[in-house]
Scaffold this active site. Sequence first.
Site, PDB file in Angstrom:
ATOM      1  N   ARG A 131     -22.157 -18.410   2.106  1.00 51.36           N
ATOM      2  CA  ARG A 131     -21.763 -19.318   0.951  1.00 51.36           C
ATOM      3  C   ARG A 131     -20.462 -19.361   0.184  1.00 51.36           C
ATOM      4  O   ARG A 131     -19.566 -20.046   0.224  1.00 51.36           O
ATOM      5  CB  ARG A 131     -22.825 -19.119   0.109  1.00 51.36           C
ATOM      6  CG  ARG A 131     -22.721 -19.872  -1.195  1.00 51.36           C
ATOM      7  CD  ARG A 131     -23.707 -19.937  -2.647  1.00 51.36           C
ATOM      8  NE  ARG A 131     -24.888 -20.332  -2.140  1.00 51.36           N
ATOM      9  CZ  ARG A 131     -25.593 -19.687  -1.707  1.00 51.36           C
ATOM     10  NH1 ARG A 131     -25.820 -18.308  -1.851  1.00 51.36           N
ATOM     11  NH2 ARG A 131     -27.255 -20.090  -1.028  1.00 51.36           N
TER      12      ARG A 131
ATOM     13  N   TYR B 185      -4.748  -8.964   1.307  1.00 52.48           N
ATOM     14  CA  TYR B 185      -2.892  -8.034   0.506  1.00 52.48           C
ATOM     15  C   TYR B 185      -2.153  -8.594   1.386  1.00 52.48           C
ATOM     16  O   TYR B 185      -2.170 -10.235   1.051  1.00 52.48           O
ATOM     17  CB  TYR B 185      -3.310  -6.649   1.131  1.00 52.48           C
ATOM     18  CG  TYR B 185      -2.987  -5.725   1.276  1.00 52.48           C
ATOM     19  CD1 TYR B 185      -2.240  -5.078  -0.161  1.00 52.48           C
ATOM     20  CD2 TYR B 185      -1.520  -5.087   1.987  1.00 52.48           C
ATOM     21  CE1 TYR B 185      -1.537  -4.601  -1.064  1.00 52.48           C
ATOM     22  CE2 TYR B 185      -0.672  -4.136   1.551  1.00 52.48           C
ATOM     23  CZ  TYR B 185      -0.821  -3.515  -0.068  1.00 52.48           C
ATOM     24  OH  TYR B 185       0.615  -2.801  -0.256  1.00 52.48           O
TER      25      TYR B 185
ATOM     26  N   ARG C 203       9.205  -1.941  -7.810  1.00 52.89           N
ATOM     27  CA  ARG C 203       9.458  -2.795  -6.581  1.00 52.89           C
ATOM     28  C   ARG C 203       8.763  -3.013  -5.434  1.00 52.89           C
ATOM     29  O   ARG C 203       8.212  -2.716  -4.682  1.00 52.89           O
ATOM     30  CB  ARG C 203      10.170  -1.654  -5.939  1.00 52.89           C
ATOM     31  CG  ARG C 203      11.244  -2.062  -4.946  1.00 52.89           C
ATOM     32  CD  ARG C 203      11.563  -0.878  -3.637  1.00 52.89           C
ATOM     33  NE  ARG C 203      10.245  -0.687  -3.204  1.00 52.89           N
ATOM     34  CZ  ARG C 203       9.847  -0.065  -1.721  1.00 52.89           C
ATOM     35  NH1 ARG C 203      10.473   0.494  -1.289  1.00 52.89           N
ATOM     36  NH2 ARG C 203       8.376  -0.014  -1.596  1.00 52.89           N
TER      37      ARG C 203
ATOM     38  N   LYS D 112      -3.994  -2.757  -2.363  1.00 50.99           N
ATOM     39  CA  LYS D 112      -4.154  -0.979  -1.631  1.00 50.99           C
ATOM     40  C   LYS D 112      -5.786  -0.350  -1.565  1.00 50.99           C
ATOM     41  O   LYS D 112      -6.236  -0.188  -0.944  1.00 50.99           O
ATOM     42  CB  LYS D 112      -2.969   0.164  -2.364  1.00 50.99           C
ATOM     43  CG  LYS D 112      -2.061  -0.423  -1.765  1.00 50.99           C
ATOM     44  CD  LYS D 112      -2.124   0.013  -0.360  1.00 50.99           C
ATOM     45  CE  LYS D 112      -0.928  -0.425   0.704  1.00 50.99           C
ATOM     46  NZ  LYS D 112      -0.089   0.254   0.524  1.00 50.99           N
TER      47      LYS D 112
ATOM     48  N   GLU E  93       2.815   4.353  -5.536  1.00 47.90           N
ATOM     49  CA  GLU E  93       2.936   2.532  -4.364  1.00 47.90           C
ATOM     50  C   GLU E  93       4.021   1.351  -5.527  1.00 47.90           C
ATOM     51  O   GLU E  93       3.726   2.063  -6.482  1.00 47.90           O
ATOM     52  CB  GLU E  93       1.673   1.736  -5.101  1.00 47.90           C
ATOM     53  CG  GLU E  93       1.574   0.727  -3.740  1.00 47.90           C
ATOM     54  CD  GLU E  93       2.107   1.081  -2.278  1.00 47.90           C
ATOM     55  OE1 GLU E  93       2.031   0.424  -2.045  1.00 47.90           O
ATOM     56  OE2 GLU E  93       1.118   2.110  -1.935  1.00 47.90           O
ATOM     57  N   ASP E  94       5.504   1.371  -4.470  1.00 44.86           N
ATOM     58  CA  ASP E  94       5.864   0.431  -5.102  1.00 44.86           C
ATOM     59  C   ASP E  94       6.776   0.567  -6.351  1.00 44.86           C
ATOM     60  O   ASP E  94       6.704  -0.435  -7.329  1.00 44.86           O
ATOM     61  CB  ASP E  94       4.921  -0.977  -4.819  1.00 44.86           C
ATOM     62  CG  ASP E  94       5.022  -1.669  -3.779  1.00 44.86           C
ATOM     63  OD1 ASP E  94       5.100  -0.862  -2.599  1.00 44.86           O
ATOM     64  OD2 ASP E  94       4.569  -2.366  -3.995  1.00 44.86           O
TER      65      ASP E  94
ATOM     66  N   ASP F 187       2.726   6.729  -0.497  1.00 40.32           N
ATOM     67  CA  ASP F 187       2.101   5.383  -0.018  1.00 40.32           C
ATOM     68  C   ASP F 187       3.734   4.797   0.753  1.00 40.32           C
ATOM     69  O   ASP F 187       3.580   4.772   2.492  1.00 40.32           O
ATOM     70  CB  ASP F 187       1.348   4.083   0.443  1.00 40.32           C
ATOM     71  CG  ASP F 187       0.951   3.340   1.603  1.00 40.32           C
ATOM     72  OD1 ASP F 187       0.720   4.143   2.095  1.00 40.32           O
ATOM     73  OD2 ASP F 187       1.298   2.422   1.293  1.00 40.32           O
ATOM     74  N   ASP F 188       4.971   4.561   0.137  1.00 42.79           N
ATOM     75  CA  ASP F 188       6.132   3.905   0.831  1.00 42.79           C
ATOM     76  C   ASP F 188       7.117   4.369   1.529  1.00 42.79           C
ATOM     77  O   ASP F 188       7.546   4.857   2.553  1.00 42.79           O
ATOM     78  CB  ASP F 188       6.732   2.813  -0.181  1.00 42.79           C
ATOM     79  CG  ASP F 188       5.946   2.162  -1.732  1.00 42.79           C
ATOM     80  OD1 ASP F 188       5.437   1.305  -0.845  1.00 42.79           O
ATOM     81  OD2 ASP F 188       5.838   3.268  -2.126  1.00 42.79           O
TER      82      ASP F 188
ATOM     83  N   GLY G 257      18.519   0.158   3.486  1.00 39.08           N
ATOM     84  CA  GLY G 257      18.819   2.493   3.174  1.00 39.08           C
ATOM     85  C   GLY G 257      17.850   2.615   1.242  1.00 39.08           C
ATOM     86  O   GLY G 257      18.772   3.602   0.931  1.00 39.08           O
TER      87      GLY G 257
ATOM     88  N   ALA H 293      11.678   3.396   1.475  1.00 39.38           N
ATOM     89  CA  ALA H 293      10.605   3.483   2.653  1.00 39.38           C
ATOM     90  C   ALA H 293      12.386   3.624   4.015  1.00 39.38           C
ATOM     91  O   ALA H 293      11.750   4.371   4.656  1.00 39.38           O
ATOM     92  CB  ALA H 293      10.378   1.754   2.364  1.00 39.38           C
TER      93      ALA H 293
ATOM     94  N   ASN I  14       7.672  -5.748   3.949  1.00 37.33           N
ATOM     95  CA  ASN I  14       7.194  -7.146   3.547  1.00 37.33           C
ATOM     96  C   ASN I  14       7.354  -7.483   2.547  1.00 37.33           C
ATOM     97  O   ASN I  14       8.396  -7.347   1.573  1.00 37.33           O
ATOM     98  CB  ASN I  14       5.843  -6.169   3.222  1.00 37.33           C
ATOM     99  CG  ASN I  14       4.872  -5.885   4.047  1.00 37.33           C
ATOM    100  OD1 ASN I  14       5.180  -7.203   5.294  1.00 37.33           O
ATOM    101  ND2 ASN I  14       4.916  -4.931   5.214  1.00 37.33           N
TER     102      ASN I  14
ATOM    103  N   ASN J 163       1.514  -1.126  10.532  1.00 40.11           N
ATOM    104  CA  ASN J 163       0.772  -1.678   8.672  1.00 40.11           C
ATOM    105  C   ASN J 163       0.198  -0.151   8.397  1.00 40.11           C
ATOM    106  O   ASN J 163      -0.140   0.450   8.814  1.00 40.11           O
ATOM    107  CB  ASN J 163      -0.316  -2.954   9.276  1.00 40.11           C
ATOM    108  CG  ASN J 163      -1.360  -2.830   7.969  1.00 40.11           C
ATOM    109  OD1 ASN J 163      -1.367  -2.654   6.920  1.00 40.11           O
ATOM    110  ND2 ASN J 163      -1.613  -4.121   8.541  1.00 40.11           N
TER     111      ASN J 163
END
Length: 551
Positions: free
Chosen positions: A44, A89, A145, A163, A234-235, A257-258, A295, A298, A409, A453
């Site tokens: 469904r 994501y 960011r 994430k 993150e970010d 993570d970045d 620069g 990341a 991304n 990724n």
Amino acid sequence: MSIQIDKNADILTPPLTPTGTGNQLSRSPSPSRPQTSPAQNLLRLQTILQNLPTDLLKHTHLSRVRREDPNLFFSALNDNLIGLAPIVYTPTVGEACQKYSQVYSGPEGLYLSIDDKHRIPELLAEFAQTLKNPPQILVVTDGSRILGLGDLGIGGMGISVGKLNLYVAGGGINPHGCLPVVLDMGTNNETIRNDPLYIGLRRPRVGIQEATELMDAFMEAAASAFPAAVIQHEDFYSEAAFDFLDKYKGKYRMFNDDIEGTGSVILAGFFAAAKQASEASGKPLKDHKVVFLGGGSAAVGVAREMMNFFKMQGLTEDEARERFWLIDTKGLITSTRSDVVSGKVAAHKRYFIRSDTNGVEYPSLASVIEYVKPTALVGLSTTFGAFGEDAVRRMAELNEAPIIFPLSNPTSKCELAFSDALDWTDGRVLFASGSPYDSIHRDGRLREPGQGNNFLVFPGIGFGALQSGAKRITDGMITASAIALSEALTQEEKKMGLLYPRLERIREVSANVAAGVVKAAQDEGVDTNEELRGLDHAALVEKMRKAQWWP
């Protein structure tokens, strides 16, 4: 804004539903309610998704399903991960974050305000008492960011939730141990701030000093309230991201993570690409030269992690650093550039300042390519199409198998499309992007694009840190995750020339990455789980697979 608490903020716990009489609560269905099977519910949901006209509507519907029925949500992801990962994501999550306040339908995790910075220990201690399941993974952002989209304020919650969806689907983290967090410090995005629907603080973002005060309080309180949890940053914008990583890495079980996750996954892809390129050219591995367009945090994080490739070829740290040239908005970062001379260049860029250009400045990508004659281009500029046809064709003239990694991304910010990369290099490119691209039939065979990724690595980093009981997440554990990822390629994938394992094997890949992280934690003496000591890699992988959660 005061704290907002979702009392089911282990976000994937279904809400209690009133049944019967009085104040009793139960998750049992009413006797008169029609019964449906899990298979019917999945079918469904799949039918509903097929009929929704836009990816954002699909994302929003899936968000509701996740909160109401996590087993159904993750059954759908497991059944069609390749199709749904871009919905839950990147790239769709970028639009969802931009329109977060417009599509908001209820709290998804923990929202903390800069106004509450002096009450953080009290608030988190109280919050912990409301949870049935202690968090295993916290993903925290300040929304400053988001992807390549900039400052989205409280809309950053969408990234933290996204994430954690991937942690569960790809890494096997129990969804009831997932806690997304957004720290609302204001936003410098006036369009969002002036939106009458915006649910965050309507004021400019605070400076780095006040932001650090909130982060100090949050990290200490979170480690106290959730002592077994891994905290993923993150970010955050570049300056804050590096400052926070340097400040907290040695004290808490955390990683960024970045910076570190991106560095790991690109190092893994570069292992494979560099070997293929050297086989094609006959040049030694240590002779590769890498130009970065970008620069930010990341880019610097990826470059620093990629240095480990050259160290493994026997180069010293200084020699490895000399294999990298970084370009920001002002051109190649050199010791004679005006902002460098005046000391105004951002601190995180200083490590890669070039002092060997004899006073000559190189303001453009084309000029740097001619000067360096690189074997690899890496893009983290968040500028769509920044790798133009002339630059790509020049890379193909200089290299039999040019390495080109446009990593920004979402897709709308990517430096180079896969089809263009193939066309402009006569199909010789070794390509990995940050966002997904479709495979292309060319010259009688299927060409599959690599995707650098983070999904391939961060679930394994977090899971491995949890399983090992690591006191902290070390540089060695991050590098080990990259090596384990590069070694997770099957023989068939290697024969196809792939740079990364296919995403449909993500659970298997994550188990391999986690095993590598566990072994590195043991080697560095930061593990606490004695049951995993003394096991070889295969045995560790099996332990990781058995520990994964399934819907």
